[in-house]
Scaffold this motif. Structure first.
Motif, PDB file in Angstrom:
ATOM      1  N   ASN A 133       0.875  -1.185   0.000  1.00 54.96           N
ATOM      2  CA  ASN A 133       0.000   0.000   0.000  1.00 54.96           C
ATOM      3  C   ASN A 133       0.906   1.227   0.000  1.00 54.96           C
ATOM      4  N   VAL A 134       0.395   2.339  -0.500  1.00 55.41           N
ATOM      5  CA  VAL A 134       1.261   3.464  -0.865  1.00 55.41           C
ATOM      6  C   VAL A 134       2.051   4.013   0.320  1.00 55.41           C
ATOM      7  N   THR A 135       1.437   4.062   1.500  1.00 52.80           N
ATOM      8  CA  THR A 135       2.165   4.624   2.650  1.00 52.80           C
ATOM      9  C   THR A 135       3.300   3.699   3.067  1.00 52.80           C
ATOM     10  N   SER A 136       3.031   2.409   3.119  1.00 57.86           N
ATOM     11  CA  SER A 136       4.093   1.451   3.484  1.00 57.86           C
ATOM     12  C   SER A 136       5.204   1.488   2.451  1.00 57.86           C
ATOM     13  N   ALA A 137       4.818   1.554   1.178  1.00 57.51           N
ATOM     14  CA  ALA A 137       5.828   1.555   0.102  1.00 57.51           C
ATOM     15  C   ALA A 137       6.692   2.806   0.189  1.00 57.51           C
ATOM     16  N   ALA A 138       6.046   3.944   0.452  1.00 59.40           N
ATOM     17  CA  ALA A 138       6.796   5.214   0.518  1.00 59.40           C
ATOM     18  C   ALA A 138       7.746   5.202   1.710  1.00 59.40           C
ATOM     19  N   MET A 139       7.242   4.736   2.863  1.00 55.50           N
ATOM     20  CA  MET A 139       8.077   4.724   4.072  1.00 55.50           C
ATOM     21  C   MET A 139       9.238   3.746   3.896  1.00 55.50           C
ATOM     22  N   LYS A 140       8.952   2.605   3.254  1.00 50.28           N
ATOM     23  CA  LYS A 140      10.042   1.628   3.033  1.00 50.28           C
ATOM     24  C   LYS A 140      11.085   2.222   2.092  1.00 50.28           C
ATOM     25  N   SER A 141      10.635   2.902   1.036  1.00 52.43           N
ATOM     26  CA  SER A 141      11.575   3.508   0.081  1.00 52.43           C
ATOM     27  C   SER A 141      12.422   4.561   0.770  1.00 52.43           C
ATOM     28  N   LEU A 142      11.775   5.361   1.620  1.00 59.21           N
ATOM     29  CA  LEU A 142      12.532   6.393   2.348  1.00 59.21           C
ATOM     30  C   LEU A 142      13.573   5.741   3.252  1.00 59.21           C
ATOM     31  N   GLY A 143      13.192   4.630   3.879  1.00 57.22           N
ATOM     32  CA  GLY A 143      14.116   3.927   4.775  1.00 57.22           C
ATOM     33  C   GLY A 143      15.272   3.270   4.044  1.00 57.22           C
ATOM     34  N   GLU A 144      15.181   3.230   2.708  1.00 57.84           N
ATOM     35  CA  GLU A 144      16.251   2.613   1.915  1.00 57.84           C
ATOM     36  C   GLU A 144      17.139   3.660   1.228  1.00 57.84           C
ATOM     37  N   LEU A 145      17.017   4.902   1.648  1.00 63.74           N
ATOM     38  CA  LEU A 145      17.823   5.964   1.022  1.00 63.74           C
ATOM     39  C   LEU A 145      19.310   5.661   1.108  1.00 63.74           C
ATOM     40  N   ASP A 146      19.728   5.019   2.217  1.00 60.62           N
ATOM     41  CA  ASP A 146      21.170   4.744   2.330  1.00 60.62           C
ATOM     42  C   ASP A 146      21.624   3.731   1.281  1.00 60.62           C
ATOM     43  N   ILE A 147      20.702   2.845   0.867  1.00 58.59           N
ATOM     44  CA  ILE A 147      21.050   1.899  -0.205  1.00 58.59           C
ATOM     45  C   ILE A 147      21.363   2.681  -1.486  1.00 58.59           C
TER      46      ILE A 147
END
Lengths: 152, 221
Positions: A133-147
């Motif tokens: 779902n869009v909020t989970s996807a966005a938060m997960k993507s943000l949490g992967e910025l270091d990648i």
């Protein structure tokens, strides 16, 4: 040139960027953002295809696509109840806007084209994103910025 | 015989307090999982450990850390690919009951490791000193395995060097990217002390300063 600028090589593109502010902003909220992502078994950016396998010639195109992905799809869905975190997110988002502009110019000037492999890679990233779902996807993507930053 | 309680899902019902402060402690990418014993439990607690590569769909048990009574587990081998990120988790057992699995935060070996200071070697003439710096090596499974310098892991690695004139107490600082430095125009027959630190620009990482290496310049000819 601004403080902290460093030259980045994305295939044919050579771009002066400062990721220092982005990284500092992310480090400040990393634990908070990643703790909101309970899904260990799925990554937006790094699986099944790692960014580290992208060919050098495709780096210019896919980096621009990734920054566009974050600007258009991710940041707008990353509101939290914490004003400090929200400020850091919008600061990161602003930095992304200016980096994307530079990457876009460079991509045009050098006519960077995405090869088949990286086109497939970016499609996979979008599929991973749309699979949540869009909020989970966005938060997960943000949490992967270091990648993304580590790969750059 | 201690009765095991099972929940509907057939899982052991766990009422033991949880291990605390489960985290990775990493130096030069030697990545060791540490935790504290559950509150209020004396001796006799045993633990088991599992880990997961972030984004990959399965948890993997660590056999060498099964039914252990120590509160650490070396996962360096399992987390040696620094292009990946990881989670690890610990469960405690005592007298037939157990705790929940307690997880670390997401571990990124590249940004979450600590770096040792560089090795410093110093030589002198009458009016200069030469300094050679060596970055530490990344952890490796065995001495036979090929060594990887942290210089290869962090292309943006630099050295901050401090040079102190012991007589005048005057100190200079230098920031260099290559690993050698010659400090000219010094006073003959004078003691100088050198200390160095590693500074990585992307991601931002700093080692501590090395201990001081002192040397006296040769007397005037």
């Amino acid at each position: 040139l601004t403080a902290g600028d460093k030259i980045f090589h994305f295939g044919a593109c050579r771009v002066f960027l400062s990721t220092t502010e982005i990284r500092a902003g992310f480090t400040a909220i990393k634990a908070n953002i990643q703790s909101r992502d309970p899904i260990r078994t799925l990554s937006i950016l790094s699986h099944p295809h790692s960014l580290h396998k992208v060919k050098s010639s495709d780096r210019c195109c896919i980096t621009h696509q990734l920054f566009t992905f974050y600007v258009d799809k991710v940041f707008k869905h990353c509101r939290t109840e914490d004003p400090f975190v929200n400020r850091k997110i919008s600061s990161i988002a602003n930095s992304f806007l200016s980096v994307r502009r530079k990457l876009g110019q460079c991509r045009e000037q050098n006519n960077c084209v995405c090869g088949e492999e990286s086109t497939e890679k970016f499609k996979q990233i979008l599929a991973n994103y749309e699979g949540l779902n869009v909020t989970s996807a966005a938060m997960k993507s943000l949490g992967e910025l270091d990648i993304l930053l580590d790969w750059m | 015989v201690v009765p095991f309680l099972f929940s509907f899902s057939g899982e052991l019902y766990c009422s033991l307090p949880n291990p605390r402060n489960v985290r990775f402690e990493s130096i030069n990418m030697k990545n060791v999982l540490h935790w504290s014993a559950p509150e209020g439990t004396g001796d006799g607690v045993l633990y088991k450990v599992k880990y997961a590569v972030y984004g990959v769909g399965k948890w993997i048990r660590k056999p060498e850390c099964r039914n252990i009574n120590r509160t650490w587990c070396d996962l360096s081998s399992e987390t040696s690919d620094y292009e990946e990120q990881y989670y690890a988790s610990v469960k405690a057992f005592l007298n037939g009951t157990c705790s929940d699995w307690m997880e670390t935060t997401r571990f990124n070996p590249l940004t979450d490791t600590k770096i040792d200071p560089p090795m410093v070697s110093v030589s002198s003439t009458d009016r200069s000193i030469s300094i050679i710096l060596t970055a530490p090596e990344k952890w490796k499974r065995s001495p036979e395995e090929e060594s990887i310098s942290l210089l290869q892991v962090y292309p943006g690695l630099q050295y901050n060097v401090s040079v102190l004139n012991k007589k005048t107490k005057k100190r200079w600082f230098f920031s260099i990217s290559n690993n050698t430095l010659v400090v000219p125009w010094l006073e003959p027959g004078t003691a100088y002390c050198v200390s160095a630190q590693i500074h990585v620009t992307t991601p931002v990482l700093d080692s501590g300063f090395s201990k001081e290496h002192c040397i006296t310049t040769l007397k005037d000819k």
